[in-house]
Every structure is written in structure tokens, then in C-alpha cells.
Design an enzyme around this catalytic site. Structure first.
Site, PDB file in Angstrom:
ATOM      1  NE  ARG A   1     123.791  53.408  40.763  1.00  0.00           N
ATOM      2  CZ  ARG A   1     123.224  52.769  42.285  1.00  0.00           C
ATOM      3  NH1 ARG A   1     121.807  54.107  41.813  1.00  0.00           N
ATOM      4  NH2 ARG A   1     123.284  52.205  42.679  1.00  0.00           N
TER       5      ARG A   1
ATOM      6  CB  CYS B   1     116.133  49.662  42.506  1.00  0.00           C
ATOM      7  SG  CYS B   1     116.204  49.221  43.354  1.00  0.00           S
TER       8      CYS B   1
END
Length: 282
Positions: A181, A240
Site C-alpha cells: 500500500r 496509517c
């Protein structure tokens, strides 16, 4: 309670399981989390919902996918859950504390509640060790939580601060998402893949050993020592996707004996929605 570990081991929880001040919470997530809780959970644990109890979801462009609730609303939630200032709170989820367990821990610490721990290994480890299980709903008697504070006490920064940090050589932005990611190879949740400019990748999974338990404080200290040697803690920001999993790394840092650095709650879910045009080069 200042010297209490933020992590509680399975055998330690067994020893205090009859403590009248103990409050255990199950904060697993997912579309069928509540249904799975009702089927099977650790004895005397109460379900906490990430979306409704630990966040106030609105427009992800303003605060990300899981923005913090208003401080006063969270204080009311604590009372509704049966937590008071004397409660020993133990939290678990089904992802080794990597999801909402760490978020709930951070929020409790941020209202000044120090007697709170995350169960090492979470639901699966406790079940494998034959911790007593129950089914159906469980609840504690409501109380009134009294906080001496009026706002969150752990350090946070917001999107404008992060923008400044991207251009500040004395600051560091830490992205705890998995490397695929971070590198923009895959993005299963948010609108666009990639990472905040100049962010460094310290995947939260590196906080755990091969069986899903937190590494020792010594190993965690080695993992993060260079970061804290090179930057002032006030200039370190963790994020995050939506301000949940980042708390896993903040928990690991606290466990390792570091001061808890900044949390950017909006995280990639907020940043990517606001920076989409510049990110794509428009």
C-alpha cells in the site's frame, strides 16, 4: 500505574479474571464483527464498535475514514460501557491488537486513563490457550466517567501540520501500512494508492513475531531506536489508512519505553482525498 505495561499476557489476565474492577472489551472489526462476537467471545467481554463508539464517521475528506469522536461524547461512551476511573481495562481484537484494540487503548490513554492494557495475541491466542469463552451479549453496569481533562491529551497533528512536515528536514512522517500500500502497488480501501510525500514505511506487522505476539520491548527498541535517535519525538508523526492501525505502532513504542509521538488521525484516507489532484499531477 505509570509503570504498568501497555501489554497484558494471557496468563496475567487469567490471574486477575475475577477482579471486580476488571473490564474486558472485544473490539474486533468487519461487517459481521458483532455477529461473530455474539457467537463466541472471551468470558465477560463487552463488544465495542469501532465505527460508532471509537469514531464519528462523516466525510472522509474531513478527518479521514475514522475521525475521533468529540471528546465529551467519548467520555459518555466510557460511562455507558461501564468504565470508571478505577477500572482496569483490558482490550483485545482478532488482529493481534493491530486494529481497534490499539485505537481504544490510545483513546483511553488520551483521556488520562492509565490502567489500560491490550491482550497480547488477541482473541485467537487466548482461545488457543483455552481461555473461558461465552456467547451472547454481555454488559457492565453503566457508570459516570469523570475525566480531569476537556480534550485529548496524547499528541496529534492535522493535515496542515503534515503538509509542513513533508518539507521539514527535521520532521519525519511514518506510514505503518503494509509495504504494497505504501509503495502504491495495491490499495484495497482508499481512492488512490501511494503515500504522503517523504513518508517512511515502518509496517506495523514488524511489531509482531512469527506467531503474532508483540516482539519483546528490547527488540522493538532496536527496531525504532534509529528513528528516535535521528528525530525529536515532537517531530515524529505516525499514520496509517484511517488513524486506527497507526495506534498499534504507538502501542509498540510505549511498550518499548519510548514516549508516544504524534498521531495523524486523518491519515492516508484524508490526505489522498484532499491531495488527489496534485498527487496525480493535474
Amino acid at each position: 500505574m505509570q509503570n504498568q505495561s501497555p501489554i497484558i499476557e494471557f496468563d496475567e489476565l487469567i490471574k486477575i479474571s475475577e477482579n471486580p474492577n476488571l473490564r474486558i472489551f472485544d473490539v474486533r472489526t468487519g461487517p459481521v464483527a458483532k455477529e461473530e462476537y455474539l457467537k463466541k467471545h472471551l468470558k465477560n467481554s463487552v463488544f465495542v464498535d469501532l465505527n460508532s463508539d471509537l469514531a464519528e464517521i462523516d466525510n472522509p475528506k474531513n478527518g479521514g475514514r475514522h475521525p475521533l469522536p468529540k471528546f465529551e461524547n467519548f467520555i459518555k461512551t466510557l460511562g455507558r460501557l461501564g468504565i470508571d476511573k478505577d477500572s482496569h481495562v483490558v482490550i483485545y481484537d482478532d488482529k493481534n491488537g493491530a486494529n481497534a484494540a490499539a485505537r481504544f487503548w490510545w483513546m483511553l490513554r488520551a483521556v488520562g486513563h492509565t490502567n489500560v492494557q491490550v491482550l497480547n495475541g488477541g482473541l485467537q491466542f487466548a482461545e488457543n490457550q483455552n481461555y473461558p469463552l461465552s456467547s451472547g451479549e454481555y454488559s457492565y453496569s453503566e457508570t459516570e466517567y469523570i475525566s480531569e481533562y476537556k480534550d485529548w491529551q496524547l499528541p496529534q497533528i492535522w493535515m496542515n501540520d503534515v503538509k509542513k512536515a513533508t518539507q521539514d528536514s527535521d520532521a519525519v512522517i511514518v506510514d505503518v501500512r503494509e509495504s504494497q500500500r505504501y509503495e502504491g502497488i495495491a490499495e484495497p480501501i482508499d481512492l488512490v494508492a501511494g503515500h504522503i510525500p517523504n513518508a517512511q514505511n515502518y509496517p506495523f506487522i514488524d511489531n509482531l513475531d512469527e506467531i503474532g505476539l508483540f516482539k519483546s520491548p528490547e527488540k522493538l527498541r532496536n527496531l525504532y531506536s534509529e528513528l528516535f535517535e535521528n528525530y525529536d519525538k515532537n517531530k515524529i508523526t505516525f499514520h496509517c489508512g484511517s488513524g486506527v492501525t497507526a495506534c498499534h505502532s504507538l502501542l509498540a513504542l510505549d511498550y518499548a519505553g519510548f514516549d508516544i509521538p504524534n498521531l495523524y488521525v486523518g491519515s492516508w484516507s484524508e490526505w489522498s482525498r484532499n491531495e488527489l489532484e496534485s498527487f496525480l499531477g493535474f
